[in-house]
Design a protein around this motif. Structure first.
Motif, PDB file in Angstrom:
ATOM      1  N   GLN A 137       0.412  -9.723   0.579  1.00 14.55           N
ATOM      2  CA  GLN A 137       0.849  -8.542   0.443  1.00 14.55           C
ATOM      3  C   GLN A 137       0.830  -9.032  -1.095  1.00 14.55           C
ATOM      4  O   GLN A 137       2.116  -9.663  -1.599  1.00 14.55           O
ATOM      5  CB  GLN A 137       0.750  -7.435   0.267  1.00 14.55           C
ATOM      6  CG  GLN A 137       0.144  -6.623   1.693  1.00 14.55           C
ATOM      7  CD  GLN A 137       0.714  -5.481   1.822  1.00 14.55           C
ATOM      8  OE1 GLN A 137       2.017  -4.879   1.926  1.00 14.55           O
ATOM      9  NE2 GLN A 137       0.043  -4.807   2.437  1.00 14.55           N
ATOM     10  N   ASN A 175      -7.156   1.166  -4.328  1.00 13.48           N
ATOM     11  CA  ASN A 175      -5.380   0.457  -4.083  1.00 13.48           C
ATOM     12  C   ASN A 175      -5.383  -0.022  -5.327  1.00 13.48           C
ATOM     13  O   ASN A 175      -4.914  -1.016  -6.089  1.00 13.48           O
ATOM     14  CB  ASN A 175      -5.998  -1.333  -3.169  1.00 13.48           C
ATOM     15  CG  ASN A 175      -6.236  -1.193  -1.858  1.00 13.48           C
ATOM     16  OD1 ASN A 175      -5.924  -0.083  -1.349  1.00 13.48           O
ATOM     17  ND2 ASN A 175      -7.219  -1.870  -1.581  1.00 13.48           N
ATOM     18  N   HIS A 226       0.819  -1.255   0.286  1.00  9.51           N
ATOM     19  CA  HIS A 226      -0.139   0.177  -0.124  1.00  9.51           C
ATOM     20  C   HIS A 226       1.056   1.071  -0.215  1.00  9.51           C
ATOM     21  O   HIS A 226       0.384   1.642  -0.823  1.00  9.51           O
ATOM     22  CB  HIS A 226      -1.121   0.144   1.016  1.00  9.51           C
ATOM     23  CG  HIS A 226      -1.749  -1.679   1.371  1.00  9.51           C
ATOM     24  ND1 HIS A 226      -2.938  -0.779  -0.076  1.00  9.51           N
ATOM     25  CD2 HIS A 226      -1.824  -1.796   1.838  1.00  9.51           C
ATOM     26  CE1 HIS A 226      -3.998  -2.066   0.224  1.00  9.51           C
ATOM     27  NE2 HIS A 226      -3.961  -2.609   1.226  1.00  9.51           N
TER      28      HIS A 226
END
Length: 328
Positions: free
Chosen positions: A52, A29, A12
């Motif tokens: 992730q 995102n 992120h």
């Protein structure tokens, strides 16, 4: 030329950094890249157990260098990549330069944070990539107890996979394509994408474990880099369009600059099966994936995959999966 820094252990934060460097904004995102950079997107996907993934599907309009300096904080990055290269791909790892002259790269690369690394993608390259971040805490929690950590590190040391990726197998090819081709309108799209990425990780770790356990002293793969590059081009041709018959072995041998016998033996060594067997397995996996979407009936799937006789399609499907396509 654009240079993007990769100094983040949180995707992120990395995507926010990309947005700042490219002077564009994020939404849900997803970073839609600006026209001067190319056409496509970066997207962060949050996975189970704190993992992730960073997805990208880009056609580059300019040269882009991705650069990461080694860090004290340990982590690994697993790259699943399918790229049609416009020019040779340039790498630099710990000051050593390498040029990959492949036209096609379809495979898996593993790197860790203990090395400096950069690579340059040239304009007009088309690339789909899944970057899977494996932090030290996750590695210690999920791999040590099975001894995969030791195997993973040994695999990373012995195979320069950033320069010469581990080729996709048939199952990985289908999983990879489904990550990008599952439509957003599908109510299960997010679940499917996360599931396929985790299956890609599971398949890779299982393969590393099996390979290193079978041959603990395995060194560099025995297939020459130039031959491996050609095999990736052949693999891409085989899975490009199942609606058309695959090229003949003689044609593929000519495209690979190998003799027929060398192509057949080398392909089997790398992909674990014969050329037409690989084509047919991917064809049937594609058929199953299409049927599972619920969007196509058996006739539509068979027709799109090049079958003029649906009985032949049903027999081939049952041979592969043990059930008829109508039973999916």
């Amino acid at each position: 030329m654009i240079t993007l820094e990769l100094q983040h252990t949180d995707y992120h934060a990395l995507l926010q950094s990309f947005a700042a460097q490219l002077n564009c904004s994020l939404e849900n995102n997803v970073l839609q890249i600006p026209p001067h950079f190319g056409k496509g997107f970066y997207k962060v996907v949050d996975l189970p157990n704190g993992l992730q993934a960073l997805l990208s599907d880009i056609e580059y309009n300019t040269d882009v260098t991705y650069k990461r300096l080694k860090t004290e904080e340990y982590y690994c990055v697993l790259y699943f990549n399918d790229s049609a290269l416009s020019e040779p791909l340039q790498f630099e790892r710990n000051g050593k330069k390498h040029v990959d002259k492949s036209i096609r790269r379809s495979g898996i690369s593993l790197v860790n944070s203990t090395h400096d690394m950069s690579f340059t993608v040239k304009a007009k390259t088309k690339a789909r990539t899944i970057n899977l971040l494996l932090p030290e805490q996750w590695i210690n929690s999920h791999l040590n107890r099975f001894n995969e950590l030791h195997l993973l590190m040994r695999f990373n040391q012995q195979q320069n996979s950033i320069s010469y990726p581990e080729p996709f197998d048939a199952q990985n090819r289908i999983l990879f394509d489904e990550v990008f081709e599952t439509e957003e309108a599908n109510p299960m799209q997010q679940m499917i994408v996360k599931n396929r990425i985790m299956l890609l990780l599971e398949n890779f770790l299982s393969k590393v474990h099996r390979k290193m356990e079978e041959n603990p002293d395995a060194g560099q793969r025995k297939v020459k880099p130039a031959d491996l590059s050609k095999l990736m081009e052949i693999e891409a041709i085989l899975v490009r369009d199942f609606g058309q018959p695959p090229p003949t072995i003689v044609t593929l041998a000519g495209l690979s600059n190998m003799s027929v016998s060398k192509l057949k033996s080398t392909f089997k060594k790398v992909y674990g099966t014969g050329i037409y067997e690989y084509y047919q397995k991917n064809r049937m996996l594609k058929a199953k994936a299409m049927l599972l979407t619920g969007k196509y009936n058996v006739k539509e799937v068979g027709t799109q995959l090049g079958y003029t006789n649906l009985s032949n399609f049903s027999l081939a499907f049952k041979k592969e999966f043990g059930l008829l396509p109508s039973e999916v």
